[in-house]
Design a protein around this motif. Structure first.
Motif, PDB file in Angstrom:
ATOM      1  N   UNK A  31       8.751   2.306  -3.737  1.00  0.00           N
ATOM      2  CA  UNK A  31       8.328   1.577  -4.996  1.00  0.00           C
ATOM      3  C   UNK A  31       6.673   1.476  -4.857  1.00  0.00           C
ATOM      4  N   UNK A  32       6.220   1.567  -5.819  1.00  0.00           N
ATOM      5  CA  UNK A  32       4.719   1.248  -5.846  1.00  0.00           C
ATOM      6  C   UNK A  32       4.240  -0.124  -6.382  1.00  0.00           C
ATOM      7  N   UNK A  33       3.257  -0.488  -5.598  1.00  0.00           N
ATOM      8  CA  UNK A  33       2.512  -1.943  -5.511  1.00  0.00           C
ATOM      9  C   UNK A  33       3.409  -3.063  -5.699  1.00  0.00           C
ATOM     10  N   UNK A  34       4.491  -3.145  -4.721  1.00  0.00           N
ATOM     11  CA  UNK A  34       5.146  -4.267  -4.764  1.00  0.00           C
ATOM     12  C   UNK A  34       4.366  -5.477  -4.572  1.00  0.00           C
ATOM     13  N   UNK A  60       0.746  -1.251   0.024  1.00  0.00           N
ATOM     14  CA  UNK A  60      -0.001   0.191  -0.020  1.00  0.00           C
ATOM     15  C   UNK A  60       0.862   1.232  -0.003  1.00  0.00           C
ATOM     16  N   UNK A  61       1.760   1.398   0.880  1.00  0.00           N
ATOM     17  CA  UNK A  61       2.526   2.707   1.125  1.00  0.00           C
ATOM     18  C   UNK A  61       3.595   2.762   0.038  1.00  0.00           C
ATOM     19  N   UNK A  62       4.064   1.573  -0.400  1.00  0.00           N
ATOM     20  CA  UNK A  62       5.339   1.665  -1.564  1.00  0.00           C
ATOM     21  C   UNK A  62       6.796   1.672  -0.723  1.00  0.00           C
ATOM     22  N   UNK A  63       6.597   1.553   0.472  1.00  0.00           N
ATOM     23  CA  UNK A  63       7.985   1.555   1.171  1.00  0.00           C
ATOM     24  C   UNK A  63       8.855   0.296   1.219  1.00  0.00           C
ATOM     25  N   UNK A  89       5.972  -3.909 -13.827  1.00  0.00           N
ATOM     26  CA  UNK A  89       7.643  -3.478 -13.837  1.00  0.00           C
ATOM     27  C   UNK A  89       8.299  -4.423 -12.926  1.00  0.00           C
ATOM     28  N   UNK A  90       9.759  -4.597 -13.401  1.00  0.00           N
ATOM     29  CA  UNK A  90      10.663  -5.510 -12.383  1.00  0.00           C
ATOM     30  C   UNK A  90      11.721  -4.372 -12.013  1.00  0.00           C
ATOM     31  N   UNK A 117       9.120  -6.946  -7.989  1.00  0.00           N
ATOM     32  CA  UNK A 117       8.153  -6.802  -9.125  1.00  0.00           C
ATOM     33  C   UNK A 117       6.782  -6.250  -8.652  1.00  0.00           C
ATOM     34  N   UNK A 118       6.265  -5.321  -9.513  1.00  0.00           N
ATOM     35  CA  UNK A 118       4.967  -4.407  -9.124  1.00  0.00           C
ATOM     36  C   UNK A 118       4.032  -4.779 -10.076  1.00  0.00           C
ATOM     37  N   UNK A 119       2.898  -4.747  -9.405  1.00  0.00           N
ATOM     38  CA  UNK A 119       1.523  -5.314  -9.984  1.00  0.00           C
ATOM     39  C   UNK A 119       1.425  -4.441 -11.320  1.00  0.00           C
TER      40      UNK A 119
END
Length: 148
Positions: free
Chosen positions: A114-117, A91-94, A136-137, A131-133
């Motif tokens: 980073x967003x949405x890990x 949620x926070x991307x931290x 992106x990797x 990896x993000x939803x």
């Protein structure tokens, strides 16, 4: 996994707390009676075998709401992460890390935003990726010195 084969886990909380635990066969981590270091469902009767094993660290939902467990870094590309467990909050991307020392993990250290890990992975050299939803990797690399 730790050097002794124990499993390091990012455990999504039930209500207000997310936690990092080290899990070994037969241990009782208090689920669902405890959440992080806090009592949660004290009305239940059956507690399972043995004493509860506390988590290493926790964070409250004002810092993030969905932990994504990672890995202990053993690569060579980012020396600042060597022998640290890296994890994130969806949620926070931290992205945080703690020392891979069960007796003294220390205070979690913020490593990135980073967003949405969704998950972490390692390559054949032990280098860390997230990896993000959004598809992106992200490859972890050492921070460069600030430009003067």
């Amino acid at each position: 996994f730790g050097s002794d084969g124990a499993l390091w886990v990012g455990d999504v909380g039930q209500n207000l707390w997310e936690e990092v635990c080290v899990v070994r066969k037969g241990e009782n981590h208090g689920w669902p009676f405890q959440e992080g270091f806090h009592d949660f469902d004290t009305k239940r009767k059956k507690r399972g075998p043995g004493e509860f094993v506390a988590p290493l660290v926790e964070y409250k939902h004002d810092e993030g709401q969905s932990i994504t467990g990672g890995f202990i870094y053993r690569g060579t590309r980012v020396s600042a992460l060597t022998n640290r467990y890296v994890y994130a909050d969806y949620q926070s991307g931290v992205v945080w890390s703690i020392a891979a020392d069960e007796k003294q993990p220390g205070t979690p250290r913020r490593e990135a935003q980073l967003g949405g890990i969704a998950s972490f992975g390692l390559d054949y050299r032990g280098e860390l990726y997230a990896c993000s939803f959004d598809g992106r990797i992200h490859r972890f690399v050492a921070a460069s010195a600030p430009v003067k």
